[in-house]
Design a protein around this motif. Structure first.
Motif, PDB file in Angstrom:
ATOM      1  N   MET A 147     -12.501  73.740  27.774  1.00 32.30           N
ATOM      2  CA  MET A 147     -11.989  74.504  28.922  1.00 32.30           C
ATOM      3  C   MET A 147     -11.884  73.613  30.160  1.00 32.30           C
ATOM      4  O   MET A 147     -10.896  73.641  30.877  1.00 32.30           O
ATOM      5  N   PHE A 148     -12.952  72.765  30.344  1.00 34.06           N
ATOM      6  CA  PHE A 148     -12.976  71.873  31.514  1.00 34.06           C
ATOM      7  C   PHE A 148     -11.741  70.971  31.524  1.00 34.06           C
ATOM      8  O   PHE A 148     -11.015  70.888  32.517  1.00 34.06           O
ATOM      9  N   ALA A 149     -11.499  70.318  30.395  1.00 34.42           N
ATOM     10  CA  ALA A 149     -10.389  69.347  30.334  1.00 34.42           C
ATOM     11  C   ALA A 149      -9.046  70.064  30.442  1.00 34.42           C
ATOM     12  O   ALA A 149      -8.138  69.592  31.137  1.00 34.42           O
ATOM     13  N   THR A 150      -8.922  71.220  29.748  1.00 37.15           N
ATOM     14  CA  THR A 150      -7.659  71.956  29.784  1.00 37.15           C
ATOM     15  C   THR A 150      -7.350  72.421  31.200  1.00 37.15           C
ATOM     16  O   THR A 150      -6.236  72.226  31.712  1.00 37.15           O
ATOM     17  N   TYR A 151      -8.355  73.012  31.816  1.00 34.62           N
ATOM     18  CA  TYR A 151      -8.197  73.533  33.180  1.00 34.62           C
ATOM     19  C   TYR A 151      -7.835  72.394  34.128  1.00 34.62           C
ATOM     20  O   TYR A 151      -6.920  72.501  34.961  1.00 34.62           O
ATOM     21  N   LEU A 152      -8.559  71.263  33.958  1.00 36.64           N
ATOM     22  CA  LEU A 152      -8.335  70.104  34.825  1.00 36.64           C
ATOM     23  C   LEU A 152      -6.897  69.574  34.675  1.00 36.64           C
ATOM     24  O   LEU A 152      -6.178  69.357  35.652  1.00 36.64           O
ATOM     25  N   ARG A 153      -6.491  69.431  33.416  1.00 35.52           N
ATOM     26  CA  ARG A 153      -5.162  68.868  33.145  1.00 35.52           C
ATOM     27  C   ARG A 153      -4.064  69.776  33.687  1.00 35.52           C
ATOM     28  O   ARG A 153      -3.140  69.323  34.365  1.00 35.52           O
ATOM     29  N   ARG A 154      -4.218  71.079  33.432  1.00 38.00           N
ATOM     30  CA  ARG A 154      -3.184  72.028  33.874  1.00 38.00           C
ATOM     31  C   ARG A 154      -3.117  72.078  35.400  1.00 38.00           C
ATOM     32  O   ARG A 154      -2.048  72.157  35.979  1.00 38.00           O
ATOM     33  N   GLU A 155      -4.302  72.046  36.020  1.00 40.93           N
ATOM     34  CA  GLU A 155      -4.334  72.133  37.469  1.00 40.93           C
ATOM     35  C   GLU A 155      -3.645  70.916  38.098  1.00 40.93           C
ATOM     36  O   GLU A 155      -2.865  71.034  39.042  1.00 40.93           O
ATOM     37  N   LEU A 156      -3.958  69.727  37.559  1.00 40.62           N
ATOM     38  CA  LEU A 156      -3.341  68.512  38.104  1.00 40.62           C
ATOM     39  C   LEU A 156      -1.830  68.520  37.856  1.00 40.62           C
ATOM     40  O   LEU A 156      -1.070  68.051  38.690  1.00 40.62           O
ATOM     41  N   ARG A 157      -1.428  69.073  36.710  1.00 40.79           N
ATOM     42  CA  ARG A 157       0.005  69.142  36.430  1.00 40.79           C
ATOM     43  C   ARG A 157       0.680  70.111  37.405  1.00 40.79           C
ATOM     44  O   ARG A 157       1.790  69.878  37.867  1.00 40.79           O
ATOM     45  N   ARG A 158      -0.032  71.203  37.707  1.00 44.68           N
ATOM     46  CA  ARG A 158       0.532  72.214  38.608  1.00 44.68           C
ATOM     47  C   ARG A 158       0.819  71.620  39.984  1.00 44.68           C
ATOM     48  O   ARG A 158       1.844  71.877  40.581  1.00 44.68           O
ATOM     49  N   ARG A 159      -0.119  70.825  40.477  1.00 45.32           N
ATOM     50  CA  ARG A 159       0.120  70.242  41.814  1.00 45.32           C
ATOM     51  C   ARG A 159       0.385  68.738  41.659  1.00 45.32           C
ATOM     52  O   ARG A 159      -0.243  67.902  42.301  1.00 45.32           O
ATOM     53  N   SER A 160       1.341  68.466  40.782  1.00 47.59           N
ATOM     54  CA  SER A 160       1.628  67.066  40.450  1.00 47.59           C
ATOM     55  C   SER A 160       2.102  66.272  41.662  1.00 47.59           C
ATOM     56  O   SER A 160       1.764  65.102  41.812  1.00 47.59           O
TER      57      SER A 160
END
Lengths: 231, 497
Positions: free
Chosen positions: B1-14
């Motif tokens: 969950m940590f990695a998924t959330y982190l990756r998606r969040e960074l992609r969202r505010r790329s």
């Protein structure tokens, strides 16, 4: 289940003191469905936050299953929220970057459930609210009603004792509202939940066993349709 | 969950992530470039000092001659020296003298004294000499023979004789063969033939500077004439060629014993090379030497470094002042940008974090999420920054002109290998004993060395840069996390009421 005694909550808005809750006394029994109505700004949501351990009263006690939430450490209240209380919000409050399944999984993270079990439980919960085919969808790819169903799945996946809902149908059209309330009612019966719903909508409130009205920080019981306790 | 959330969040505010990472990358890249350039300058300085000073040598000791002394006598052309008798016009003359220049001779015992001092690992003496040979024919003119070679004030040699003499000047160093690790030859590299052995102590053998050899068409087996105190020369066989940095060192190296015999300075040296036991002892050893030899000039590598001038010094100044401050300024700006954007991102996610807390997420899990995102952005910035830094260092290497460094001006000083002012001894026709710097100076008053700046990016610099970027991420994440941790769920969810 709940026992609220002389709960007062004051807020400071500049030099002005706002009495959000002005001495609320309330008992909520196991498995009860309580609806709270009242004008905006009269303390409905504040009361819900007290019940959910999201805020502490200025004075008085909020006892849940024998524990006074007002006197617990933050970590203890957090643990109670993680285990025993499910929340549903008017604006759904889904994490926009996570899929429907991952949003539901988020409620299981603090419980230390393994990844595989989390996925299985989340998928099952979403199937329970009729979204078995929307597991991978992001919130932005779902309708308002579907998003609220995801929120319900997220609130119930951990099988809480209490479900607290703040205007759960406030952003939905009538048809969707009725579908959602029918779902909640089924779940309430099936899971023997204690459910507290804050709502402006009388059609929603009428489904509850008891209706309370908040006005100027004080609570009054308007209607009680609970079956009489067995003699 | 940590990695998924982190990756998606960074992609969202790329976009924001790219901006923060680029800011950090720019700062890190500049730090790498400036550090590499600075290291290159330091290496260049070390190379300069190395060539001017000698490998392993920490301190050199010399002594300026007392005022009014100028070493052994001047040239009398070998003809009726000391008389006023004018040689007949057309008389051919030749003279080859070996002079100690402006360095006063020191007794061999001074080397022994220094070697016994605390903190001294080794000490050796050498004779730094100047061979001045002249030859020609006495012209028919009305001047006095004694003044025919020019004035004693450094005027053009032979100006009174319409260029009838041919001077030849080169540096000679007498090398102690028992202490090869330090001394005038230690910085050189033998390019042909061999270096001295202990068996050469009394032999007429020489090692010649490769540049000097090329100019004078000397090779191993050639002979080179070296003068003496009597004005007569002795032939030395070239046994090896040595390469030193451009323009540094002497031209011809001969055994110390032979240099002492030829110059009439038996038992004397005029430069003492000292190696300290450790770098921390250099200062203490210098002080002790000054106590033992109060008249001596004690020069350390650092004091010599202070005298380095030229474009190398300018580059050092540029790298150390402007470059360093520019890198710090960009880094601080990048950190500030990262902090502001991270706080802004956390502010926009108040409801999100409030929801997670309502779901039972502990504050430290929320903090960990924010810190993880910031650290990853910092890491990306660090990796991109390494690339930028490598490009920057390559550009420095590609576009930096060769740098020059000079030690001086040190007229009258006795800096070894530095400003070599020839005078006092052997003035052309001047009176002996006129003092240093009075007659003839060798080409320039300071010695110039050309070096190429190489901005090397070391593994240490890369690791430091990555750590710097991570630090940037930690600072930004720290501020963001502090904001997230203080968030009360009720306040975060207040908007839903």
């Amino acid at each position: 289940m709940y026992e609220l005694t002389k709960v007062i909550k004051d807020y400071h808005r500049g030099r002005e003191v706002v009495h959000a809750l002005a001495g609320v006394d309330l008992d909520i029994t196991d498995g009860e469905w309580l609806a709270i109505q009242g004008p905006t700004g009269h303390g409905k949501s504040t009361l819900l936050q007290m019940l959910g351990g999201l805020d502490r009263p200025t004075s008085g006690s909020v006892v849940l299953e024998g524990k006074d939430l007002a006197g617990l450490r933050e970590s203890e209240i957090t643990a109670i929220r993680a285990n025993a209380i499910g929340f549903i919000f008017q604006t759904f409050n889904l994490i926009p970057t996570l899929s429907a399944q991952e949003n539901v999984e988020a409620a299981l993270v603090p419980l230390g459930v393994s990844t595989a079990d989390r996925r299985a439980m989340a998928a099952s919960a979403l199937e329970g609210v009729g979204l078995g085919d929307r597991l991978r969808h992001l919130p932005s790819q779902l309708s308002g009603g579907q998003q609220q169903r995801v929120a319900i799945a997220r609130a119930l996946v951990k099988e809480p004792m209490v479900l607290l809902a703040d205007e759960p149908t406030g952003n939905l059209d009538e048809e969707t509202r009725d579908d959602l309330m029918a779902l909640l009612e089924d779940l309430w019966r099936e899971l023997r939940l204690t459910m507290v719903i804050v709502t402006h909508d009388s059609a929603v409130a009428r489904r509850a066993q008891r209706i309370a009205v908040m006005r100027a920080g004080k609570l009054a019981i308007k209607q009680d349709t609970r079956p009489a306790p067995a003699a | 969950m940590f990695a998924t959330y982190l990756r998606r969040e960074l992609r969202r505010r790329s976009r924001q992530v790219v901006l923060i990472a680029l800011g950090l990358a720019l700062g890190v890249g500049l730090v790498i470039t400036v550090t590499a350039a600075s290291t290159g300058v330091k290496n260049a300085q070390a190379a300069v000092l190395h060539s001017l000073y000698g490998v392993g040598t920490d301190i050199t000791v010399t002594q300026a001659p007392a005022a009014g002394t100028g070493g052994p006598g001047g040239f009398g052309f070998g003809l009726n020296r000391g008389t006023r008798t004018r040689p007949a016009p057309g008389t051919k003359f030749t003279s080859d003298r070996l002079n100690p220049g402006q360095l006063a001779p020191l007794a061999d015992s001074a080397v022994t004294k220094i070697a016994r001092l605390n903190g001294v690992a080794a000490a050796t003496g050498s004779l730094t000499l100047t061979d001045v040979s002249i030859s020609g024919t006495i012209p028919s003119f009305g001047g006095s023979a004694g003044a025919s070679g020019g004035s004693a004030s450094g005027g053009t040699p032979g100006s009174g004789g319409r260029g009838f003499i041919t001077p030849n000047v080169f540096g000679v160093a007498g090398v102690n063969l028992t202490q090869g690790a330090i001394g005038p030859l230690s910085s050189g590299k033998i390019t042909a033939g061999r270096t001295f052995t202990s068996a050469d102590a009394s032999a007429n053998v020489a090692v010649v500077d490769a540049n000097y050899a090329a100019q004078h068409k000397l090779k191993v087996g050639s002979t080179v004439a070296i003068g003496g105190s009597t004005g007569k020369s002795t032939s030395f066989t070239v046994i090896g060629l040595v390469s030193t940095a451009s323009g540094s060192g002497s031209d011809v190296y001969i055994p110390l014993l032979r240099a002492q015999q030829l110059s009439g300075l038996t038992g004397k040296v005029n430069t003492i090379y000292v190696a300290a036991a450790s770098a921390t002892e250099i200062g203490g050893v210098s002080k002790q030497i000054s106590t033992v030899l109060p008249k001596a000039t004690v020069t350390t590598a650092s004091s010599l470094a202070g005298q380095v001038t030229g474009s190398l010094a300018s580059a050092a100044s540029l790298a150390n002042s402007l470059g360093r401050w520019l890198a710090i300024a960009v880094l601080v700006a990048a950190f500030a940008l990262a902090v502001l954007l991270t706080i802004s991102a956390v502010s926009r996610r108040v409801r999100e974090f409030g929801t997670l807390k309502a779901l039972g997420w502990r504050s430290r899990r929320v903090v960990g999420q924010v810190m993880g995102e910031s650290l990853l952005v910092g890491l990306i910035g660090g990796i991109v920054g390494i690339g930028l830094g490598l490009v920057g260092a390559s550009l420095v290497n590609a576009f930096t002109q060769p740098l020059t460094a000079a030690v001086g001006p040190t007229t009258g000083s006795a800096t070894p290998g530095g400003s070599r002012v020839f005078g006092g001894a052997g003035q052309f026709g001047g009176s002996p004993g006129a003092g240093p710097g009075s007659a003839f100076r060798r080409l320039a008053s300071s010695q110039t060395v050309t070096v190429h700046l190489t901005a090397d990016v070391t593994a240490t610099v890369i690791i430091a840069a990555v750590l710097l970027a991570i630090l940037g991420g930690l600072i930004a994440g720290g501020f963001g996390s502090w904001r997230a941790a203080r968030l009360r769920p009720a306040a975060a969810l207040a908007k839903i009421a």
